[in-house]
Motif scaffolding. Structure first.
Motif, short mmCIF file in Angstrom:
data_model
loop_
_atom_site.label_atom_id
_atom_site.label_comp_id
_atom_site.label_asym_id
_atom_site.label_seq_id
_atom_site.Cartn_x
_atom_site.Cartn_y
_atom_site.Cartn_z
N ILE A 9 -23.87 -4.61 -8.75
CA ILE A 9 -22.59 -4.98 -9.09
C ILE A 9 -21.36 -4.48 -8.02
O ILE A 9 -20.58 -5.20 -7.95
N GLU A 10 -21.94 -3.70 -7.12
CA GLU A 10 -21.07 -3.59 -5.79
C GLU A 10 -21.18 -4.59 -4.99
O GLU A 10 -20.21 -5.13 -4.37
N ARG A 11 -22.48 -5.31 -4.86
CA ARG A 11 -22.60 -6.23 -3.64
C ARG A 11 -21.80 -7.33 -4.15
O ARG A 11 -21.15 -8.28 -3.39
N ALA A 12 -21.92 -7.66 -5.57
CA ALA A 12 -21.07 -8.74 -6.32
C ALA A 12 -19.72 -8.49 -5.86
O ALA A 12 -19.00 -9.62 -5.84
N ARG A 13 -19.00 -7.38 -6.21
CA ARG A 13 -17.79 -7.26 -5.97
C ARG A 13 -17.54 -7.49 -4.38
O ARG A 13 -16.25 -8.19 -4.38
N MET A 14 -17.99 -7.16 -3.51
CA MET A 14 -17.79 -7.56 -2.18
C MET A 14 -17.89 -8.78 -2.02
O MET A 14 -17.03 -9.33 -0.99
N SER A 15 -18.83 -9.46 -2.51
CA SER A 15 -18.98 -11.08 -2.37
C SER A 15 -17.95 -12.03 -3.10
O SER A 15 -18.16 -13.00 -3.12
N HIS A 16 -17.55 -11.41 -4.20
CA HIS A 16 -16.82 -12.13 -5.27
C HIS A 16 -17.63 -12.84 -6.14
O HIS A 16 -17.54 -14.10 -6.11
N ALA A 17 -18.69 -12.32 -6.46
CA ALA A 17 -19.90 -12.87 -7.22
C ALA A 17 -20.09 -12.48 -8.75
O ALA A 17 -19.33 -11.26 -8.88
N SER A 18 -20.65 -13.25 -9.52
CA SER A 18 -20.90 -12.63 -10.94
C SER A 18 -22.30 -12.03 -10.85
O SER A 18 -23.15 -12.26 -10.24
N VAL A 19 -22.51 -11.27 -11.96
CA VAL A 19 -23.87 -10.84 -12.19
C VAL A 19 -24.14 -10.75 -13.62
O VAL A 19 -23.22 -10.59 -14.63
N VAL A 20 -25.59 -11.11 -13.86
CA VAL A 20 -25.93 -11.53 -15.35
C VAL A 20 -27.11 -10.38 -15.48
O VAL A 20 -28.07 -10.69 -14.71
N LEU A 21 -27.15 -9.50 -16.37
CA LEU A 21 -28.25 -8.55 -16.55
C LEU A 21 -28.92 -9.34 -17.90
O LEU A 21 -28.16 -9.38 -18.94
N GLY A 22 -30.10 -9.57 -17.99
CA GLY A 22 -30.92 -10.20 -19.15
C GLY A 22 -32.10 -9.15 -19.75
O GLY A 22 -32.66 -8.88 -18.89
N SER A 23 -31.95 -9.18 -20.96
CA SER A 23 -33.28 -8.28 -21.50
C SER A 23 -33.20 -8.79 -23.08
O SER A 23 -32.22 -8.99 -23.70
N ALA A 24 -34.54 -8.87 -23.60
CA ALA A 24 -34.54 -8.71 -25.08
C ALA A 24 -34.25 -7.33 -25.66
O ALA A 24 -33.95 -7.01 -26.70
N THR A 25 -34.63 -6.24 -24.93
CA THR A 25 -34.43 -4.92 -25.33
C THR A 25 -33.56 -3.95 -24.09
O THR A 25 -34.05 -3.39 -23.16
N PRO A 26 -32.05 -4.42 -24.02
CA PRO A 26 -31.63 -4.01 -23.17
C PRO A 26 -31.65 -2.31 -22.86
O PRO A 26 -31.87 -1.64 -23.54
N SER A 27 -31.21 -1.86 -21.66
CA SER A 27 -31.43 -0.38 -21.29
C SER A 27 -30.17 0.14 -22.28
O SER A 27 -29.15 -0.52 -22.27
N ILE A 28 -30.27 1.57 -22.56
CA ILE A 28 -29.27 2.07 -23.66
C ILE A 28 -28.09 2.19 -22.52
O ILE A 28 -27.11 2.06 -23.11
#
Length: 743
Positions: A349-368
């Protein structure tokens, strides 16, 4: 800050060596960690990177020279990565050197792969005149080479020296006469060069297209956000990822795709390779040092646009990064176990902020943690609630193993599971059996006195392996299984909790005609072993696949219609507040491996604790119900993500010194907490869950606080305190924010 510490060369030998310069007044506002600067170096001017800002002079102030200025020109990739290392050092506690080694593609002494070719410099007419001269003077070697160059103006150097039998001296002589030139081309090692691209023909369904369109619309509008894609097992998350990557590539940007286990690489890479071809590369620990470094160089040079791999792939030096995807984002392998103990999700998320990029987190069972952030609105929640082609989720039964025992079944396979396995084998369908354990048995103990055989160097039991060996999974210590108990002399020594090897023997005995494969730590030690086992199973050359948790994540076998989960509750009763979450995730992922093709799937969960909410909700595949109960516990006990947790690890070879040092740290923390006035809870020092590993003693201190910055402040104070007392020279102190596993 008055001084800047600068590194001149980014190589593993030189990272430890920084040089200090004074920051001139006019530059103070613009100098920060990561900035490339011009520096006086002897009589020369060199460029370097700022890795630290400080008020402490490292030597005589009069001798510290000023920086010349900020280097003109484009900001190199290294600057961003060094700035990211600075952020990690601040947020996770480590030395800047440790952070740099985690982030930078370190240059080691690895041999380049080079390709040399010989090129004709003369025109054909000039070459023919020269050839006539050589023939007249009987210069046979020169004539032979020139004849070949007239026919083909570029020749492979090795071919010339070996097949044409031309000496190096002859080539050098013709080079000096300017008849030919020798060109050297650096060849990058390509770990996916052996794959065959089979094309990509899939169309997204309505649900997948809806999710992809939402993210693409935000990207096109310049809104770069963090998304949590919650999709049931088999809902086609990978196709959505590929659609988003295709869009990013169209815009001339690059993408990083993180996966949790090396076991996922082959299947995942094939899907990406079929669509994107040579624009894809991989990063994993099975690559040689040279191969890994080459992949970073290829990323930097623009040879590739997509990097796939575990958390180290996050630092691929793409100059125009547009998207970071973290698949199976709930996995614990995204958290580093060595300093800096960073979490790939937060760093992404921090690297994406520096690069003006998007982040997608994927899971069938996301972390709490991630689902909690989505509920707070910090991540945008996207959902895929249907399997592709609207296949049904597998039906799931819970088998109470206590009842099996009462009815006289002492096998690790319940009667119901054996019955279903027989049925599937008759139909020539495939079966997966999952056990979250490795080795022949968990531990060996005496049935007479209860004595457990432990490692003499670590505070853990030894695991029994094939061939009558016992191994410590922490330090590698090994010894044969004794014939009698070392404590009471009894011969009633036995192993508990069968492992994958034992299950393989039992299954083979029970189903002698079935072809059985085993996939665990021991069978996947070689470079291509994952690929071979998965390919064998995918080609239906085996009926039953038995394995540890590496078999339940992300694999897609259309002919698997039955999944058996053995000893489902084994991960429930460990001293870790994540135990219920881990169990629910493993069971849901395991059950989700069944019925991914045309045929319906079925799953059996065998357990001694059938009423536990993690097992009940996994049977129903009901994440929301599980989350509601789990977050209530976390709230009540002030655990992450509701509060934040910082664990201070103190380790050393002398128990007394470790105990004294940890007491001093706890006292200092108590004083700091009192002056800060915030609500921070302090526990310890106490022995770590495993208090000794490889003859190193370990103590821990726990702090809980609602505010993350409060804990960072306490960490900063401790880092300064560590420099004040000489006792800390004899111990190692590390910080772990919001640990994801037992501590």
């Amino acid at each position: 800050m008055t001084y800047a510490n600068v590194i001149v060369d980014i190589s593993v030998e030189k990272l430890d060596k920084s040089f200090q310069y004074r920051i001139p007044e006019e530059l103070k506002e613009n100098i920060e960690v990561g900035v490339q600067v011009d520096i006086p170096f002897g009589s020369r001017t060199l460029t370097g990177y700022v890795i630290e800002l400080t008020d402490e002079a490292e030597f005589d102030v009069e001798k510290i020279r000023p920086l010349i200025g900020i280097h003109k020109g484009s900001v190199p990739m290294e600057s961003q990565l060094i700035a990211l290392a600075g952020w990690m050092r601040k947020h996770y506690g480590s030395t800047m050197n440790q952070a740099l080694k985690a982030v930078l593609p370190i240059r080691r002494q690895t041999k380049h792969v080079e390709h040399r070719k010989i090129c004709l410099l003369l025109s054909v007419e000039e070459a023919r005149q020269k050839l006539a001269l050589f023939e007249a003077k009987h210069y046979t070697a020169k004539a032979r080479l020139l004849r070949e160059l007239i026919a083909q103006p570029e020749l492979d150097y090795t071919l010339v020296t070996n097949k044409l039998n031309i000496s190096v001296a002859t080539i050098r002589g013709m080079q000096q006469q300017e008849i030919l030139s020798v060109e050297t081309i650096r060849q990058y090692r390509n770990p996916v060069a052996h794959l065959n691209q089979q094309g990509y023909h899939l169309m997204l369904n309505e649900d997948q297209q809806r999710v992809a369109d939402m993210v693409i619309a935000d990207m096109d509008a310049g809104r770069m956000e963090t998304y949590l894609l919650k999709g049931v097992t088999g809902s086609g998350k990978t196709e959505v990822y590929m659609e988003l990557i295709a869009h990013v590539l169209e815009k001339g940007r690059q993408a990083i795709m993180l996966i949790p286990e090396i076991a996922l690489t082959y299947q995942t890479v094939m899907r990406f390779y079929n669509r994107f071809g040579d624009r894809v590369s991989i990063m994993n620990s099975r690559l040689s040092m040279g191969e890994r470094y080459d992949q970073f160089e290829r990323a930097k040079a623009g040879d590739i646009d997509i990097m796939i791999g575990p958390r180290s792939a996050l630092f691929a030096p793409f100059p125009n990064l547009g998207l970071i995807i973290i698949d199976e984002e709930h996995e614990t392998s995204y958290k580093s176990e060595t300093a800096p103990r960073y979490h790939a999700r937060e760093v992404a998320i921090e690297r994406a902020r520096m690069s003006h990029a998007s982040v997608v987190l994927g899971s069938a069972t996301p972390s709490i943690d991630s689902y909690y952030q989505a509920k707070l609105g910090n991540y945008r929640l996207l959902e895929l609630n249907q399997r592709v082609k609207e296949q049904a989720l597998p039906s799931c039964e819970i088998v109470d193993m206590r009842k099996e025992l009462r009815e006289g079944n002492r096998s690790i396979l319940s009667e119901r599971l054996q019955e279903l396995m027989e049925e599937r084998l008759e139909k020539q369908e495939q079966i997966m059996l999952f056990l979250n354990r490795r080795g022949v048995s968990g531990f060996i103990s005496c049935r007479a006195c209860g004595y457990v055989l432990k490692c003499p160097h670590c505070d853990v039991s030894l695991s029994q392996h094939a061939g009558g060996r016992m191994i410590c999974h922490y330090c590698g210590y090994e010894e044969p299984v004794p014939e009698v108990c070392p404590s009471c002399g009894s011969k009633y020594l036995g192993g508990f909790k069968a492992g994958t090897q034992k299950i393989e023997m039992l299954v083979q005995k029970r189903f002698p005609k079935a072809k059985v494969l085993r996939m665990d730590f021991d069978t996947t030690r070689t470079k291509d072993s994952y690929e071979k086992i998965l390919q064998t199973f995918a080609n239906h050359e085996a009926d039953i696949l038995i394995g540890t948790q590496m078999i339940v994540k992300g694999h897609d076998f259309a002919n698997v219609t039955l999944v058996g989960v053995l000893a489902a509750d084994m991960s429930l009763h460990v001293p870790d507040f994540h135990a219920s979450e881990r169990t629910f995730q493993l069971l849901t992922q395991a059950v989700g491996r069944a019925g991914r093709g045309e045929k319906a799937g079925q799953a059996i969960i065998q357990t001694y604790d059938p009423d536990h909410f993690a097992i009940q909700t996994a049977q129903e595949q009901n994440y929301e119900s599980f989350y509601a109960q789990e977050i209530a516990y976390r709230n009540m006990l002030l655990y992450p993500p509701v509060w934040n947790l910082l664990v201070v690890h103190c380790a050393g070879e002398d128990y007394e010194i470790v105990a004294e040092a940890s007491e001093k740290l706890a006292l200092r923390l108590q004083q700091e907490i009192a002056t800060q006035g915030g609500r921070t809870l302090l526990v310890g020092p106490a022995d770590a869950a495993i208090s000794r590993i490889n003859d190193v003693f370990r103590k821990v201190i726990y702090m809980k606080s609602a505010g993350y910055e409060m804990l960072v402040g306490l960490k900063d104070d401790l880092e300064l305190y560590l420099k004040e007392e000489s006792i800390f020279d004899k111990v190692t102190v590390q910080f772990d924010f919001n640990p994801t596993s037992g501590f």
